[in-house]
Write a protein that holds these residues in place. Structure first.
Motif, PDB file in Angstrom:
ATOM      1  N   LEU A  78       1.375  -1.077  -0.463  1.00 59.44           N
ATOM      2  CA  LEU A  78      -0.416  -0.119   0.000  1.00 59.44           C
ATOM      3  C   LEU A  78       0.762   1.254   0.055  1.00 59.44           C
ATOM      4  CD1 LEU A  78      -2.900  -1.084   2.533  1.00 59.44           C
ATOM      5  CD2 LEU A  78      -3.333  -1.101   0.222  1.00 59.44           C
ATOM      6  N   VAL A  79       0.791   2.066  -0.921  1.00 56.42           N
ATOM      7  CA  VAL A  79       1.574   3.128  -0.821  1.00 56.42           C
ATOM      8  C   VAL A  79       0.980   4.459  -1.439  1.00 56.42           C
ATOM      9  CG1 VAL A  79       3.739   4.220  -2.765  1.00 56.42           C
ATOM     10  CG2 VAL A  79       3.734   1.441  -2.553  1.00 56.42           C
ATOM     11  N   PHE A  80       1.237   5.239  -0.592  1.00 56.74           N
ATOM     12  CA  PHE A  80       0.596   7.092  -1.017  1.00 56.74           C
ATOM     13  C   PHE A  80       0.959   7.635  -1.874  1.00 56.74           C
ATOM     14  CE2 PHE A  80      -0.327   5.757   3.388  1.00 56.74           C
ATOM     15  CZ  PHE A  80      -2.040   7.000   3.162  1.00 56.74           C
ATOM     16  N   GLY A  81       0.368   7.962  -2.352  1.00 62.83           N
ATOM     17  CA  GLY A  81       0.472   9.157  -3.480  1.00 62.83           C
ATOM     18  C   GLY A  81      -0.184  10.203  -3.929  1.00 62.83           C
ATOM     19  N   SER A  82      -0.096  10.469  -4.863  1.00 59.33           N
ATOM     20  CA  SER A  82      -0.257  12.074  -5.423  1.00 59.33           C
ATOM     21  C   SER A  82      -1.214  11.813  -7.066  1.00 59.33           C
ATOM     22  CB  SER A  82      -0.097  13.523  -5.559  1.00 59.33           C
ATOM     23  OG  SER A  82      -0.250  14.599  -6.280  1.00 59.33           O
ATOM     24  N   TRP A  83      -2.202  12.182  -7.619  1.00 60.54           N
ATOM     25  CA  TRP A  83      -2.615  12.375  -8.755  1.00 60.54           C
ATOM     26  C   TRP A  83      -1.906  13.308 -10.111  1.00 60.54           C
ATOM     27  CZ3 TRP A  83      -3.770  16.760 -11.091  1.00 60.54           C
ATOM     28  CH2 TRP A  83      -4.736  17.952  -9.714  1.00 60.54           C
ATOM     29  N   ARG A  84      -1.161  13.808  -9.345  1.00 62.71           N
ATOM     30  CA  ARG A  84      -0.046  15.447  -9.611  1.00 62.71           C
ATOM     31  C   ARG A  84       1.038  14.157 -10.127  1.00 62.71           C
ATOM     32  NH1 ARG A  84      -2.539  17.626  -5.512  1.00 62.71           N
ATOM     33  NH2 ARG A  84      -3.278  19.538  -5.862  1.00 62.71           N
ATOM     34  N   ALA A  85       1.449  13.321 -10.051  1.00 62.54           N
ATOM     35  CA  ALA A  85       2.854  12.166 -10.345  1.00 62.54           C
ATOM     36  C   ALA A  85       1.565  10.901 -11.085  1.00 62.54           C
ATOM     37  CB  ALA A  85       3.192  12.333  -8.823  1.00 62.54           C
ATOM     38  N   PRO A  86       2.982  10.489 -11.726  1.00 62.14           N
ATOM     39  CA  PRO A  86       2.229   8.673 -12.812  1.00 62.14           C
ATOM     40  C   PRO A  86       2.612   8.629 -11.375  1.00 62.14           C
ATOM     41  CG  PRO A  86       3.962   9.725 -14.178  1.00 62.14           C
ATOM     42  CD  PRO A  86       4.514  11.209 -12.195  1.00 62.14           C
TER      43      PRO A  86
END
Length: 225
Positions: A78-86
């Motif tokens: 499970l890895v957090f992220g943002s729609w602003r990056a691929p």
């Protein structure tokens, strides 16, 4: 990389997680890496050249991608992220963390972000099905918010991490970007062993302080599915 702290449940190492593979022997990866969005004091930059940010390694997704390569394909993560990056490769599902108590602050746009993405990779996750939107109501910003209280720019709520870890396959949890220590605290609260790595010593100190101050909270197991 050196062992910074250890108790019955948690090992915390200080250093660059890309320099050693000890943490990759864990069973499940649950981590909040640099998103690759050049986060700077609550703003985002579209600069084409690297800039100094408030999150180490956040100029691009290189740190995240290197860690996922070390972890290996088809292993639960499970890895957090943002729609602003691929997004990472091989994402099986996307969860949304909705921060219901977010405030706009000093914004010039008619909308402001109140969500982040969480990517599920690999298989083996357990528990009763629920919607993919996870809501928290804790105050993040402002003088009395978690950011100010902890002194970390992007802390995650321990309760949110408990909900995520409760659905993870059995075994040891790895967090190679330990940050404010929420994943390690949540794992310990649920009776799970965890291995954390943190690059910045000031955040290692914060994690140890939180682990030392917070007793085991096995009540967190109640009602978790």
């Amino acid at each position: 990389m050196t062992l910074y702290y250890e108790d019955e449940y948690v090992q915390l190492h200080h250093g660059d997680c890309r320099g050693i593979r000890g943490w990759t022997r864990a069973d499940v990866l649950v981590t909040d890496p640099p998103y690759g969005v050049a986060w700077l004091s609550g703003q985002f930059s579209n600069a084409k050249v690297p800039i100094e940010t408030d999150v180490a390694g956040d100029a691009d997704t290189g740190a995240r991608d290197a860690v996922l390569e070390m972890w290996g394909k088809n292993r639960p993560a499970l890895v957090f992220g943002s729609w602003r990056a691929p997004r990472p490769q091989d994402v099986n599902n996307r969860l949304i963390w909705y921060k219901a108590a977010n405030i706009p602050g000093h914004r010039t746009q008619p909308w402001f972000a109140a969500d982040e993405e969480i990517y599920q990779l690999g298989t083996g996750f357990i528990g009763k099905p629920e919607q993919n939107v996870l809501v928290t109501h804790d105050r993040r910003d402002g003088a009395h918010g978690e950011v100010a209280k902890l002194g970390h720019p992007t802390p995650k709520p321990v309760g949110l991490m408990e909900r995520l870890i409760a659905k993870c396959p059995p075994g040891v949890i790895a967090d190679p970007f330990a940050g404010s220590g929420a994943t390690l605290l949540a794992a310990r609260n649920l009776g799970r062993k965890a291995i954390g790595v943190e690059l910045e010593e000031k955040y290692c100190e914060l994690i140890v302080k939180r682990l030392s101050q917070q007793a085991f909270d096995f009540s967190a197991l109640e009602g978790v599915s």
